[in-house]
Design an enzyme around this catalytic site. Sequence first.
Site, PDB file in Angstrom:
ATOM      1  N   GLN A 244       1.592  -2.397   5.945  1.00 56.55           N
ATOM      2  CA  GLN A 244       1.504  -1.119   5.718  1.00 56.55           C
ATOM      3  C   GLN A 244       2.169  -0.632   7.613  1.00 56.55           C
ATOM      4  OE1 GLN A 244      -1.133   1.773   5.023  1.00 56.55           O
ATOM      5  NE2 GLN A 244      -0.051   2.992   3.272  1.00 56.55           N
ATOM      6  N   PHE A 245       2.061  -1.628   8.096  1.00 52.76           N
ATOM      7  CA  PHE A 245       2.030  -1.188   9.454  1.00 52.76           C
ATOM      8  C   PHE A 245       2.172  -2.780  10.079  1.00 52.76           C
ATOM      9  CE2 PHE A 245      -0.098   2.923   9.755  1.00 52.76           C
ATOM     10  CZ  PHE A 245       1.487   3.803   9.721  1.00 52.76           C
TER      11      PHE A 245
ATOM     12  N   ASP B 243       1.579  -4.231  12.490  1.00 53.26           N
ATOM     13  CA  ASP B 243       0.464  -4.878  13.108  1.00 53.26           C
ATOM     14  C   ASP B 243      -0.658  -5.886  11.929  1.00 53.26           C
ATOM     15  OD1 ASP B 243       1.245  -2.307  14.211  1.00 53.26           O
ATOM     16  OD2 ASP B 243       0.372  -2.348  15.977  1.00 53.26           O
ATOM     17  N   PHE B 244      -0.999  -5.465  11.114  1.00 49.17           N
ATOM     18  CA  PHE B 244      -2.055  -5.815   9.833  1.00 49.17           C
ATOM     19  C   PHE B 244      -1.227  -7.637   9.328  1.00 49.17           C
ATOM     20  CE2 PHE B 244      -2.047  -0.982   8.521  1.00 49.17           C
ATOM     21  CZ  PHE B 244      -2.686  -1.073   9.539  1.00 49.17           C
TER      22      PHE B 244
ATOM     23  N   ALA C 198      -5.643  -4.680   0.710  1.00 47.39           N
ATOM     24  CA  ALA C 198      -6.559  -5.583   1.496  1.00 47.39           C
ATOM     25  C   ALA C 198      -4.913  -6.815   1.534  1.00 47.39           C
ATOM     26  CB  ALA C 198      -6.627  -6.399  -0.224  1.00 47.39           C
ATOM     27  N   GLU C 199      -4.148  -7.159   3.101  1.00 46.39           N
ATOM     28  CA  GLU C 199      -3.225  -7.593   3.114  1.00 46.39           C
ATOM     29  C   GLU C 199      -3.563  -8.787   2.488  1.00 46.39           C
ATOM     30  OE1 GLU C 199      -5.161  -4.988   5.272  1.00 46.39           O
ATOM     31  OE2 GLU C 199      -3.353  -3.418   4.969  1.00 46.39           O
TER      32      GLU C 199
ATOM     33  N   GLU D 294       0.998  -0.965  -0.228  1.00 44.89           N
ATOM     34  CA  GLU D 294      -0.103  -0.317   0.766  1.00 44.89           C
ATOM     35  C   GLU D 294       0.628   1.265  -0.088  1.00 44.89           C
ATOM     36  OE1 GLU D 294      -2.387  -0.789   3.604  1.00 44.89           O
ATOM     37  OE2 GLU D 294      -2.998  -2.601   2.625  1.00 44.89           O
TER      38      GLU D 294
ATOM     39  N   HIS E  12      -1.424   0.007  15.639  1.00 43.99           N
ATOM     40  CA  HIS E  12      -0.046   0.663  14.926  1.00 43.99           C
ATOM     41  C   HIS E  12       0.796   0.506  15.940  1.00 43.99           C
ATOM     42  CE1 HIS E  12      -3.824   1.861  12.437  1.00 43.99           C
ATOM     43  NE2 HIS E  12      -2.857   1.921  11.220  1.00 43.99           N
TER      44      HIS E  12
END
Lengths: 326, 326, 334, 334
Positions: free
Chosen positions: A83-84, A86-87, A59-60, A29, A130
């Site tokens: 992007q993070f 955490d995802f 859309a991880e 992303e 995050h």
Amino acid sequence: MRKLTMRNALIEALNEEMERDATTVLFGEDVGKFGGINAVTKGLQEKFGADRVFDTPIAEPTIVAAAVGMAITGNVRPIPELQFGDFVGIAFDEVFNKMGKWRFMHGGQMEMPVTLRLPIGIAGGAGPEHSQSPQALFMHGPGLQIVIPSTPYDAKGLLKTAIRDNNAVLFFEHKMLYDLKGEVPEEEYLIPFGKADVKREGSDVTIIATALQVHTALQAAEELEAQGVEVEVIDPRTLAPLDMETILASVRKTGRALIVHEEPKTGGSGAEIAAQIQEGALFDLAAPIKRIGSPDVPIAQSIYLEQFYVPNKEQIIQQVNELMEY
Amino acid sequence: MRKLTMRNALIEALNEEMERDATTVLFGEDVGKFGGINAVTKGLQEKFGADRVFDTPIAEPTIVAAAVGMAITGNVRPIPELQFGDFVGIAFDEVFNKMGKWRFMHGGQMEMPVTLRLPIGIAGGAGPEHSQSPQALFMHGPGLQIVIPSTPYDAKGLLKTAIRDNNAVLFFEHKMLYDLKGEVPEEEYLIPFGKADVKREGSDVTIIATALQVHTALQAAEELEAQGVEVEVIDPRTLAPLDMETILASVRKTGRALIVHEEPKTGGSGAEIAAQIQEGALFDLAAPIKRIGSPDVPIAQSIYLEQFYVPNKEQIIQQVNELMEY
Amino acid sequence: MAETYTKEINVKDYPKEVLLDFYKTMAKIRKFDENLIKLMQDGKVSGFYHSGIGSEGLSAGSIRQNLRDEDYIYYNHRGCNQKIAKGVPLSKIYGDFLGTVEGTTKGLGAGIVHSADPARGVLGQAGTIGSQLGLSVGSAFASKLKKTDQVTVVYFGDGAASREMLHGSLNWAGLYKLPVIYICENNEYAISCHVSETHSIKEHIADWADGYGIPNCVVDGNDVLLMHEVVKEAVERAKRGEGPTFIEAQTFRHRGHFEGDPYDYVDVEVLQTWKDTKDPITNFAAKLMSEEIAKEEELQNLNKEIDQEIAEAIDKALAAPMPEAGRIYEGLYA
Amino acid sequence: MAETYTKEINVKDYPKEVLLDFYKTMAKIRKFDENLIKLMQDGKVSGFYHSGIGSEGLSAGSIRQNLRDEDYIYYNHRGCNQKIAKGVPLSKIYGDFLGTVEGTTKGLGAGIVHSADPARGVLGQAGTIGSQLGLSVGSAFASKLKKTDQVTVVYFGDGAASREMLHGSLNWAGLYKLPVIYICENNEYAISCHVSETHSIKEHIADWADGYGIPNCVVDGNDVLLMHEVVKEAVERAKRGEGPTFIEAQTFRHRGHFEGDPYDYVDVEVLQTWKDTKDPITNFAAKLMSEEIAKEEELQNLNKEIDQEIAEAIDKALAAPMPEAGRIYEGLYA
Ligand SMILES: Cc1ncc(C[n+]2csc(CCOP(=O)(O)OP(=O)(O)O)c2C)c(N)n1
Ligand SMILES: Cc1ncc(C[n+]2csc(CCOP(=O)(O)OP(=O)(O)O)c2C)c(N)n1
Ligand SMILES: [Mg+2]
Ligand SMILES: [Mg+2]
């Protein structure tokens, strides 16, 4: 030697490896046009074109699944970004069960040259989803190599190794380290996985720390030196493979061990490391192995409260002093 | 006392609690009309109607997210099922970050009375993605209670407690135990969380085991008794909260500890338990704490190879004997 | 709304060897399946098996004349239909069920999923149904990047189509105009649930693809020639760089979801009608004979050859040894 | 294909207090936002902030006259527009940014997400955008089960709509005919990416809902009255038990994705045109005046009242103490 920020060290690694191998592709992303929200992929799209460096939908699971699907064709070496970090929870099955196990469960017929980059850590009030450091979860996941650098030098050398490796790599980058400067040679170098780095030598206590906490530990070690306590600071650099040899050698010498990480204490990487230390060096221990992690509660959004999560120098000094009382 | 299979003990618990509380709803893939692929929800749709017991699409993240969305209204007490516990990876973010943290991160304003049932374990050649025991991952996830029964009695009492609890519960059911019979009283009873059960008393070695491995440990203990080694077998029953008091008391007595679980060894629940044992009882240890887990590789589909994954009596006996050599 | 794919088909337009190849492939798939079930009943194979009997036309038609070794497929968990149609040696598939080192996994076992044959474009399959929807866009992306004309065909059931991943996959495929062909094997049931109990659709599952601007249609999946034609068009579209196609192929399971399933949730009459009137093999054989392309005897001979081939494959798979215990420590990393 | 929602609207058909309420709500949202940005610039607020300036009409119109306290909303991460329209006290929202105990989280901080006010139907929000799509069907299911006439409105951006979860959510909502209203705030960008760079759509995002048989449309999200009308119809449909509606509301961000974003990926002219010609507040004020419903002075007075209210809210939030360190150990479990 010249000094670079960890961000620039990472950009260099990406540039060099993408130049070296035309089958590398980088996506995620906002990694293309925007250069990544942490600016770690800045300039890459201009240089390598939008075919090889591209922005994806939000859309991880699809991002990671696509990376796996590319890799197993044998024709592409994907470097996706979440992007993070955490995802990774959103794409957990794709990471844990597909990236980690596809090769094995299909009899070893395919390779998995994926390097998944994951920015982690508490940094400026980003909130409970995050700010996490989820790396320990993957120590329980066969087939996943876990890299977690603490310096620009290590970051560059490890990322280059990761990209060339034909197996899955999770590459965790602590966001508070992006602006940290450190020496990075002009010449090319690679850092092998499974080789811990002794960031500071000492004879009284062994501290095993990762990412940002390596620096906190080094600061604490300096103060402790003034008090006459010699601390050895070991940075495993990769949690899988884990260099227990170096850690055990140090603990056998010092007889005291403290593990420091930003992950919540319970079930963190410190648990496995502590379990292995006592397995390998129980009778060398003069004191129980201690662990410092963040509290076992979700991370508050308040930047004011963040200080009560991130392990700090004072905590380390106190724990070391407690160890020295044995 | 009458004997029930663990399956029937679970069905009884579901029946009693759904009768008791009209706000309970049960859903998942094939749990209604079909009664669940493990037949644990048999008869419930007939009894409570298709509004309260219903089949869902194959969409694990949505199943868990919906449960969270129901729970936080304060009006519904959901009891979702994932058809295989392995699929928790697909819904990982929903479990780890939403079920576990929603209440906290919104300032404690809502409750999370969700009981998510997850069948786990190696059972009959189900392959790498239908055989896992993922419970340890959630010890690293604040806000999640982890229940893992080993007997029909425990299963019933713990499931009833789980359903009544106003916080999130992950309820792991080992598939090889569904047909196991055990005593279950007619009268109602509840089993509190965080209370380990000493399944067998002994003075020489402490074995901490969960799920199916409780039984393997008990079998090993019997053989060891014949050899003159007295083994204490502790079943934590809940990994979060974890009853370290009972475990530590036992280890202080025996000086020797072995942890046995079916999860892969590295990063398993044994890591955290070992780390805490040495923290709390280092100087009582006569020998290093040992751990037996399944190998750190994905589970092969071959039923023939499964025997090399599931910890067995012989391994336990051997490890205990090694402990006794100290 | 998805349209139903129709085409005037004249059997005589196809070379006889092509028609016989379709027939042989379907017959081989069925016999493979029947023999596997026997092996299960004999206690030689364990784990779950989801029989593919009843939908052989779908796989034979879509694959045989349309795909090359270099084209990728992600098969689904029902039967071994697509693997067989793609040419994976039968002994290797049996080996994966028996757990002998003859299997593609060299003894790890694979069961209904996890067989792989990369040289034939068979990249494996997940235990979590529908996960192939995500991987397939990656493989197709690799072909696009390498500028080859390879296509990726991804098979999945009606049930798997309800996985969230479908959305991410269709969006990627449409956005990057990837050479992916979605084949939704709609046999109306996902274990015990009928599509109508679990799917919110305008009329067809293929309607879900429509909002992405992805060409889509519904087709009789039990008509091997129609399957061939509809996929042929999709392959051509993909090779022209025009992106994905979504095909919903209608079929029905002759047996329960897995061996052992009481299969009591299906209307017996509906099932009987499918068996009696829509069996892809019986119908195709009848056509070949009525159109005088092949005589009954010729087909019987083919069947005997297949029986022989299967018997040999089973023997070969059974004759191979089980792996050593150490097998599980091999191949985690490259 | 999604149709564009239009309706002949005569401002005079609405009671004046309703119209002024729309105006006041929009003005309050904007001023809240502007003042929050000031607090950030003063270094009093940290974390990410995604300004909601430019899309106030969407939230005010959809919520004010349509939803009651008992109706649920899942707000999105852009601005605090929906929270304010739903009536969460401003001091509490500021408190959540400042981290004082005045906040809804009593000092944990919430930032742009994680404020909650269950008594007003505000059930919180996830840090992972789009996750609300999953939760919303659960909340709506609870209402259906309890047989109340509560509706659930879920807000999400164009970018969040590409999350896989959309599929699972639309399928549940359509299947169980849940009282959910999907409001996709389409401001054309997800951070730096334009919808056209990340979405495969027939023509509109709302087209994705069509295959589920879910009524859908596209609407000018900056027209507060049109937003009111389109959501009103959806609420009525939901209350009649006819299930979900998908509304794609078009708008645009006046500011970058987050405070600090260079915002250099947007065509400056396009942005300027949105600001100049499609500002929901300016346009509505002009209409109120041209239709002689309110004089400029009246609106100015309203604005002064709002300034006052905001100043007081900030004072109250600032005056409250930070929590004790032990706060983080409170409330994990009920
Ligand atoms: C993610 C996931 N959820 C659930 C299952 C269990 N499961 C295996 S097959 C199946 C039904 C699949 O139905 P469908 O996709 O229609 O294929 P069919 O079996 O009808 O061919 C289910 C629920 C699974 N393997 N993976
Ligand atoms: C699952 C997830 N992925 C990525 C992000 C990071 N992120 C936050 S906002 C955003 C863009 C959202 O775009 P959109 O939904 O269109 O909303 P907008 O910001 O335009 O209002 C992204 C990528 C996130 N928070 N969650
Ligand atoms: Mg089906
Ligand atoms: Mg947007």
